[in-house]
Scaffold this motif. Structure first.
Motif: not given
Length: 272
Positions: A146-149, A163-166, A195-196
């Motif tokens: 979910g980081l496209s934006e 940040q943890q998604r990154v 989520e993570v």
């Protein structure tokens, strides 16, 4: 942290082989009267396309097991393999290359570079290796987390969960043989942690990734396919299709066992 959704049967990926394994893995710190046995002849395999959680009482050796299995620490004796590669046969340069190319890492601290954008942090391991990302795979991983934006944002412009998604995307982008996570949700609130964990579970189900996670949280362990339990540096139990309640009950039992044995045997294992 909210409980995970019901765990459906795997429909998209099988588990044909072993991504990593240890055989009679022993880790000893110190010597003589100060000797501490962190791991005591631990043999375990982590299957391809499976999400494994490692749990146990504080000081049982779970982080030590992960660090040895990932090539971040050297065992005192025994064998560690990534796929069919025996780590003890590698020199320092070869071991560094193996960690870079075949292993992904997610830690409690996000370990992002503050001057780089999210996209630059995600692709950093490939940049260091002089490799271009597979754009189709990169797009798929970025969309999954979910980081496209948010790819143009720097870490200070992102929440802890983002940040943890990154960090999750960075661990996945090189298509490693295995991803190791050391308390990856330890610095996150319940919602961001859920989520993570969901992204890690999705990477196993949808991308065929292999994930091994050290955690103390029964709810986090409920996202895994399998939980292995350590106590006093030894593997003592295993649970498939775990639920938070079952994991909590087993952890409570291990704590009772440790308290019962403490007067006779004293502490043995290193922190982890």
């Amino acid at each position: 942290m909210s409980a995970p959704a019901p765990f459906p049967p795997h429909a998209t990926h099988t588990t044909p082989g072993i991504a990593a394994a240890t055989t009679d893995l022993t880790k000893v710190y110190g010597s003589g009267d100060t000797q501490v046995v962190a791991l005591d002849r631990v043999s375990i395999g982590f299957r391809e396309g499976e999400f494994t959680a490692i749990m146990g009482p504080s000081g049982c050796g779970k982080s030590t097991l992960m660090h040895c299995a990932a090539g971040l620490d050297s065992p005192s004796s025994g064998s560690v393999r990534i796929g069919t590669t025996e780590l003890s046969t590698l020199n320092d340069r070869q071991l560094t290359e193996l960690r870079r190319d075949r292993i992904g890492f997610i830690f409690q601290a996000f370990n992002l570079l503050p001057t780089l954008t999210a996209l630059e942090n995600i692709t950093l391991p490939l940049s260091i290796a002089g490799r271009r990302p597979d754009q189709q795979w990169l797009d798929r991983v970025v969309a999954m987390v979910g980081l496209s934006e948010r790819l143009g944002h720097r870490p200070a412009q992102l929440s802890g969960g983002q940040q943890q998604r990154v960090a999750v995307a960075r661990a996945l982008v090189s298509r490693p043989a295995i991803v190791f996570g050391d308390e990856p949700t330890g610095n996150l609130d319940s919602r961001a942690g859920s989520e993570v964990l969901g992204f890690l579970r999705d990477s196993v189900r949808e991308l065929g990734q292999t994930v091994v996670m050290v955690t103390h949280d029964p709810v986090a362990a409920g996202y895994a396919d399998r939980v292995v339990f350590l106590s006093d540096g030894r593997l003592v139990d295993e649970m498939t299709r775990p639920t938070p309640d079952r994991v909590l009950d087993r952890m409570a039992g291990l704590s009772r066992d440790n308290r019962a044995e403490a007067p006779a045997s004293g502490p043995r294992s290193h922190t982890g």
